[in-house]
Design an enzyme around this catalytic site. Structure first.
Site, PDB file in Angstrom:
ATOM      1  N   SER A 145       1.025  -0.989   0.108  1.00  0.00           N
ATOM      2  CA  SER A 145      -0.006   0.073  -0.220  1.00  0.00           C
ATOM      3  C   SER A 145       0.812   1.126  -0.140  1.00  0.00           C
ATOM      4  O   SER A 145       2.385   1.215   0.463  1.00  0.00           O
ATOM      5  CB  SER A 145      -0.963   0.130   0.891  1.00  0.00           C
ATOM      6  OG  SER A 145      -1.815   1.189   1.951  1.00  0.00           O
ATOM      7  N   TYR A 158      -1.391  -0.443  10.625  1.00  0.00           N
ATOM      8  CA  TYR A 158      -1.501  -0.614   9.055  1.00  0.00           C
ATOM      9  C   TYR A 158      -0.121  -0.342   8.126  1.00  0.00           C
ATOM     10  O   TYR A 158       0.256  -1.088   7.565  1.00  0.00           O
ATOM     11  CB  TYR A 158      -2.987   0.217   8.597  1.00  0.00           C
ATOM     12  CG  TYR A 158      -3.153  -0.413   7.001  1.00  0.00           C
ATOM     13  CD1 TYR A 158      -3.515  -1.503   6.758  1.00  0.00           C
ATOM     14  CD2 TYR A 158      -2.893   0.852   6.059  1.00  0.00           C
ATOM     15  CE1 TYR A 158      -3.626  -1.711   5.296  1.00  0.00           C
ATOM     16  CE2 TYR A 158      -2.912   0.033   4.630  1.00  0.00           C
ATOM     17  CZ  TYR A 158      -3.201  -1.133   4.599  1.00  0.00           C
ATOM     18  OH  TYR A 158      -3.871  -1.499   3.143  1.00  0.00           O
TER      19      TYR A 158
END
Length: 259
Positions: A145, A158
């Protein structure tokens, strides 16, 4: 564009989103696909049926990538079913949506759970698949990501897990070569239910509008857009390994720069 009739791909978290889109794209090219999922069997069965309609062989293999024994079983079942393994796509992921300034909103257990799926899971899958991938001179793509590059995203845990996955990709590229290539894709905003459910409808729509208005291409991502880059790395980049590709519609070009 080479056909993949003799190839086998194992895709984790393939019951929806990027994983499902990747399975369909590979199936369209003739590649046999192993559809891994942890909870959504009905959705996984639907993806497998779509792949079979496209003319490819499809196989369901449930398992939580945070569990090393499950990773080994998923790989072994795939090879037992198809006889080989050419491609591994580590797409399974999880998060907890917590504002970054809310340091009290994350526990050690949150970090451990998110790392277990997003970072340790891909490592365990690669370790289990290594001998088969080396034999096939195969390729791996980790779905990371932009959060791991920009320090933005659903939570600090995350961000950290995806930054760690990017580092893992780089280190593994050195040790998996020359037989196996490994790269990572780092999507920006990806439209779909995963973000919508995590953020809530209003926040999702606001974030989507903000991404589109601030990115150079004035566009966000669909799952199919990410799948195209994944399949490129698997099939059309024979001399590329250890790379981390940002798929962000050029939003980094619009970010403020220090004077």
């Amino acid at each position: 564009m080479p056909e993949l009739n003799d190839c086998v791909a194992l895709i984790t978290g393939a019951s929806s989103g990027i994983g499902a889109a990747t399975a369909r794209l590979l199936a369209r090219r003739g590649c046999a696909v192993a559809i891994n999922y942890s909870k959504s069997r009905d959705a996984a069965e639907a993806v497998a049926a779509e792949c079979e309609k496209l003319g490819a062989r499809a196989f369901l293999t449930p398992g939580d990538v945070a569990d090393d024994a499950a990773c080994r079983r998923v790989v072994d079942e795939t090879v037992a079913q198809f006889g080989r393994l050419n491609f591994l796509v580590n797409n399974a992921g999880t998060t907890k949506f917590v504002a970054h300034r809310n340091l009290g909103g994350l526990s050690a257990e949150d970090f451990q759970r998110i790392y277990a799926v997003n970072t340790i899971g891909p490592f365990q899958m690669i370790r289990a698949a290594e001998p088969y991938l080396r034999a096939a001179k195969g390729a791996v793509v980790n779905v990371s990501s932009v959060a791991g590059v920009y320090g933005t995203g659903s939570s600090l845990a995350y961000v950290a897990s995806k930054a760690a996955l990017n580092g893992l990709t780089l280190s593994l590229a050195r040790v998996l070569g020359p037989e196996v290539r490994i790269n990572a894709v780092c999507p920006g905003f990806v439209e779909g239910e995963w973000l919508k459910q995590g953020m809530g409808e209003a926040a999702y729509e606001a974030a989507l509008a903000n991404w589109k208005s601030n990115s150079v291409l004035q566009a966000s991502n669909k799952a199919e857009d990410i799948a195209e880059s994944i399949v490129f790395f698997l099939t059309s980049a024979p001399n590329v390994t250890g790379e981390t590709l940002l798929i962000d519609s050029g939003i980094r070009l619009a970010m403020p720069r220090p004077r």
